[in-house]
Scaffold this motif. Structure first.
Motif, PDB file in Angstrom:
ATOM      1  N   GLY A  35     -21.379  20.868   7.361  1.00  0.00           N
ATOM      2  CA  GLY A  35     -21.054  21.870   8.376  1.00  0.00           C
ATOM      3  C   GLY A  35     -19.769  21.555   9.104  1.00  0.00           C
ATOM      4  O   GLY A  35     -19.553  21.988  10.239  1.00  0.00           O
ATOM      5  N   ARG A  36     -18.858  20.824   8.438  1.00  0.00           N
ATOM      6  CA  ARG A  36     -17.612  20.443   9.096  1.00  0.00           C
ATOM      7  C   ARG A  36     -16.515  21.484   8.916  1.00  0.00           C
ATOM      8  O   ARG A  36     -15.524  21.480   9.639  1.00  0.00           O
ATOM      9  N   PHE A  37     -16.649  22.367   7.892  1.00  0.00           N
ATOM     10  CA  PHE A  37     -15.550  23.298   7.616  1.00  0.00           C
ATOM     11  C   PHE A  37     -16.086  24.570   6.979  1.00  0.00           C
ATOM     12  O   PHE A  37     -16.942  24.516   6.097  1.00  0.00           O
ATOM     13  N   THR A  38     -15.578  25.719   7.460  1.00  0.00           N
ATOM     14  CA  THR A  38     -15.928  26.988   6.825  1.00  0.00           C
ATOM     15  C   THR A  38     -14.646  27.642   6.338  1.00  0.00           C
ATOM     16  O   THR A  38     -13.712  27.858   7.120  1.00  0.00           O
ATOM     17  N   GLY A  39     -14.603  27.920   5.040  1.00  0.00           N
ATOM     18  CA  GLY A  39     -13.433  28.574   4.464  1.00  0.00           C
ATOM     19  C   GLY A  39     -13.672  30.063   4.315  1.00  0.00           C
ATOM     20  O   GLY A  39     -14.603  30.631   4.890  1.00  0.00           O
ATOM     21  N   ASN A  40     -12.841  30.659   3.509  1.00  0.00           N
ATOM     22  CA  ASN A  40     -12.888  32.101   3.341  1.00  0.00           C
ATOM     23  C   ASN A  40     -12.627  32.413   1.859  1.00  0.00           C
ATOM     24  O   ASN A  40     -11.884  31.691   1.211  1.00  0.00           O
ATOM     25  N   ALA A  41     -13.228  33.477   1.356  1.00  0.00           N
ATOM     26  CA  ALA A  41     -12.993  33.801  -0.069  1.00  0.00           C
ATOM     27  C   ALA A  41     -12.984  35.310  -0.261  1.00  0.00           C
ATOM     28  O   ALA A  41     -13.550  36.070   0.543  1.00  0.00           O
ATOM     29  N   ALA A  42     -12.331  35.733  -1.344  1.00  0.00           N
ATOM     30  CA  ALA A  42     -12.320  37.161  -1.670  1.00  0.00           C
ATOM     31  C   ALA A  42     -13.660  37.563  -2.287  1.00  0.00           C
ATOM     32  O   ALA A  42     -14.102  38.709  -2.131  1.00  0.00           O
ATOM     33  N   ALA A  43     -14.300  36.626  -2.987  1.00  0.00           N
ATOM     34  CA  ALA A  43     -15.592  36.920  -3.614  1.00  0.00           C
ATOM     35  C   ALA A  43     -16.226  35.614  -4.071  1.00  0.00           C
ATOM     36  O   ALA A  43     -15.551  34.598  -4.232  1.00  0.00           O
ATOM     37  N   VAL A  44     -17.544  35.671  -4.251  1.00  0.00           N
ATOM     38  CA  VAL A  44     -18.252  34.574  -4.914  1.00  0.00           C
ATOM     39  C   VAL A  44     -18.736  35.131  -6.247  1.00  0.00           C
ATOM     40  O   VAL A  44     -19.417  36.168  -6.289  1.00  0.00           O
ATOM     41  N   LEU A  45     -18.366  34.461  -7.337  1.00  0.00           N
ATOM     42  CA  LEU A  45     -18.685  34.950  -8.684  1.00  0.00           C
ATOM     43  C   LEU A  45     -19.729  34.047  -9.307  1.00  0.00           C
ATOM     44  O   LEU A  45     -19.634  32.814  -9.223  1.00  0.00           O
ATOM     45  N   ARG A  46     -20.744  34.666  -9.947  1.00  0.00           N
ATOM     46  CA  ARG A  46     -21.864  33.869 -10.474  1.00  0.00           C
ATOM     47  C   ARG A  46     -22.069  34.131 -11.970  1.00  0.00           C
ATOM     48  O   ARG A  46     -22.924  34.927 -12.365  1.00  0.00           O
ATOM     49  N   PRO A  47     -21.282  33.473 -12.815  1.00  0.00           N
ATOM     50  CA  PRO A  47     -21.404  33.691 -14.266  1.00  0.00           C
ATOM     51  C   PRO A  47     -22.715  33.137 -14.816  1.00  0.00           C
ATOM     52  O   PRO A  47     -23.299  32.219 -14.247  1.00  0.00           O
ATOM     53  N   ALA A  48     -23.139  33.706 -15.962  1.00  0.00           N
ATOM     54  CA  ALA A  48     -24.396  33.277 -16.584  1.00  0.00           C
ATOM     55  C   ALA A  48     -24.158  32.373 -17.789  1.00  0.00           C
ATOM     56  O   ALA A  48     -25.066  31.670 -18.214  1.00  0.00           O
ATOM     57  N   ASP A  49     -22.956  32.422 -18.368  1.00  0.00           N
ATOM     58  CA  ASP A  49     -22.716  31.579 -19.544  1.00  0.00           C
ATOM     59  C   ASP A  49     -21.229  31.244 -19.679  1.00  0.00           C
ATOM     60  O   ASP A  49     -20.380  31.736 -18.911  1.00  0.00           O
ATOM     61  N   THR A  50     -20.931  30.424 -20.678  1.00  0.00           N
ATOM     62  CA  THR A  50     -19.561  29.913 -20.848  1.00  0.00           C
ATOM     63  C   THR A  50     -18.577  31.043 -21.127  1.00  0.00           C
ATOM     64  O   THR A  50     -17.447  31.030 -20.613  1.00  0.00           O
TER      65      THR A  50
END
Ligand code: FAD
Ligand code: 2HG
Ligand code: ZN
Length: 470
Positions: A35-50
């Motif tokens: 809980g020392r740092f919170t960043g920012n992102a355009a999206a979180v992507l969750r792939p299922a395979d290679t």
């Protein structure tokens, strides 16, 4: 900024359910474990395979979108969270958690990068084998994160760290190609060692998608002892005694200072050493044996007896049941949680030659007390590997917020001291964002130049976990 077209293309590859953009959905991926740092992102992507990983990395390369790979997000150096810019995507590997194969003759297991460490240990155990990597975050950290940080843990003494436990890798390169290096070979001298480049690179060179890991025979017996001692010098002596008697049977040798143990008792009152008197230092020893419980216990008792006769150890308990052994390990593994519950603190993950451990502690304690009188040392860790978590909590009289302002000065004292003893400023957690600038003080221009050349060659557009390590 990422364009709507880019996010649309990601949805096409992964399905919209696995492209998270709502702040409340992204939140758990943006803050580090402490809980020392919170960043920012355009999206979180969750792939299922290679193949999905490869397609996403290719899209990122084309649109010049930075990527932050993430496994269990238990890393302690701000490597797995994005910076504050908001233009990166977090690539969570957690859906990629299949065990692809177990080869009982080759003694290997092939797993995907998002597999939880504990699940890999369990799969090995079901097949009557041991996967020996063990650490307190094993219920949530992933094999990909373990590899990317070259994780150590409590059995390095016997089995080595993640680099020693991995035979082959599958990696998606920065331009979205798949390198199939999933070889289960113990010998392979065919040019540069690409596998070991990606291991320990903290996601800055490519995305690890799967690995071939070594398995070992299950030991017939594991026996644990906790001993109380007066000084770190005595702990060093005990290590030499245990190694002489048990040789490679000694699988764990963990130091815990009195204050580390007292902090656990304060925040988790059910966890105690069981000793009547408190001691300045404690060592948790573990022996693994391929013969029998009786053989292992006899070996451990012989070490403890010799150490007591030589006044190296003041008090000892050899666990007489699995439950008691688990309780002793639990005490050790709760130090991180207890120190977090106590308040903000400054972590160090240093290594020095084992022969210098006691002198390092003595000299550095003195320097720190001179600069920050009353600072509370939570000194513990893998003494058998020369690796100390030499953590500093605020003096009782100082507010955490004031104390943390001195972080840089504290780091300077501790890291300069470790390096004076021929040591390293990061033995197992890596550099991430937290120690990225710090390492520049300690590596030569030649070494940094070589690292930079590798980074440029493998990630010319600097899209793989930018701002980490280098
Ligand atoms: P994350 O935190 O998600 O990521 C860590 C780094 O790896 C980041 O830089 C990330 O970008 C990168 N990464 C993650 N997945 C991939 C991938 N598939 N491909 C490329 N890069 C990737 N560490 C030890 O070494 N020894 C210990 O004893 C130990 N004990 C711990 C105890 C506690 C309570 C906690 C909270 C942490 C501990 N750690 C320890 C640190 C941490 O758990 C380990 O470093 C762990 O290996 C990280 O795994 P993860 O899946 O959580 O990785
Ligand atoms: C451990 O050995 C981990 O328990 C965490 O590496 C260390 O909390 C820490 O500083
Ligand atoms: Zn550790």
């Amino acid at each position: 900024m990422t364009s709507p077209e880019f996010l649309h293309a990601c949805c096409e590859v992964l399905g919209p359910m696995h492209v998270l953009t709502a702040p409340e959905d992204m939140a758990p991926y943006l803050t580090d474990w402490r809980g020392r740092f919170t960043g920012n992102a355009a999206a979180v992507l969750r792939p299922a395979d290679t193949l999905q990983v490869a397609a996403i990395v290719a899209l990122c390369a084309e649109a010049k979108v930075p990527l932050v790979p993430q496994g269990g997000n238990t890393g302690l150096v701000l490597g797995s969270v994005p910076d504050g810019a908001g233009n990166a995507v977090v690539l969570s590997l957690k859906r990629m958690n299949r065990i692809r194969a177990i080869d009982l003759v080759n003694n290997t297991i092939t797993v995907e990068a998002g597999s939880i460490l504990e699940e890999v240990q369990n799969a090995a155990s079901k097949a009557d084998r041991l996967f020996p990597l063990s650490l307190a975050a094993e219920g949530s950290c992933t094999i990909g994160g373990n590899l990317a940080t070259n994780a150590g843990g409590t059995a390095v003494l016997r089995y080595g760290s993640m680099r020693d436990l991995c035979l082959g890798l599958e990696v998606v390169t920065a331009d979205g190609k798949v390198w199939d290096g999933l070889r289960g070979l113990r010998k392979d001298n065919t040019g540069y060692d690409l596998r070991n480049l990606f291991i320990g690179a903290e996601g800055t060179l490519g995305i690890i998608t799967a690995a071939v890991l070594k398995l070992f025979p299950q030991p017939r017996a594991q026996v644990t002892a906790l001993v109380g001692l007066n000084t770190p010098e005595d702990a060093q002596r005990l290590l030499a005694m245990a190694q002489a008697t048990c040789a490679s049977g000694l699988t764990g040798f963990e130091l815990m200072s009195a204050f580390s143990v007292a902090l656990v008792a304060r925040h988790f009152p059910q966890m105690r050493t069981g000793f009547q008197d408190a001691h300045a230092q404690y060592v948790l020893l573990e022996i693994s044996d391929s013969e029998s419980e009786a053989h292992a216990t006899a070996m451990l008792e012989a070490v403890v007896e010799e150490a007591m006769e030589g006044a190296v150890v003041c008090d000892a308990v050899v666990a007489s049941s699995i439950a008691q052994s688990r309780a002793l390990w639990s005490l050790r593994e709760h130090i991180t949680l207890a120190q977090a519950a106590e308040g903000k603190h400054v972590k160090h993950d240093v290594s020095v030659p084992i022969s210098s451990i006691a002198e390092f502690i003595g000299q550095t304690d003195t320097l720190l007390q001179r600069a920050f009188p009353g600072c509370r040392m939570v000194t513990f860790g893998h003494l058998g590997d020369g690796n100390l978590h030499y953590n500093v909590s605020a003096p009782e009289t100082m507010a955490d917020e004031t104390f943390i302002l001195h972080q840089e000065a504290i780091n300077r004292i501790v890291h300069d001291s470790a390096v004076r003893f021929g040591g390293s400023i990061s033995a197992e957690h890596g550099l991430g964002m937290l120690k990225r600038d710090e390492i520049r003080r300690y590596k030569s221009d030649v070494e940094l130049g070589l690292m930079m050349a590798i980074k440029k060659a493998l990630d010319p557009h600097q899209l793989m976990n930018p701002g980490k390590v280098l």
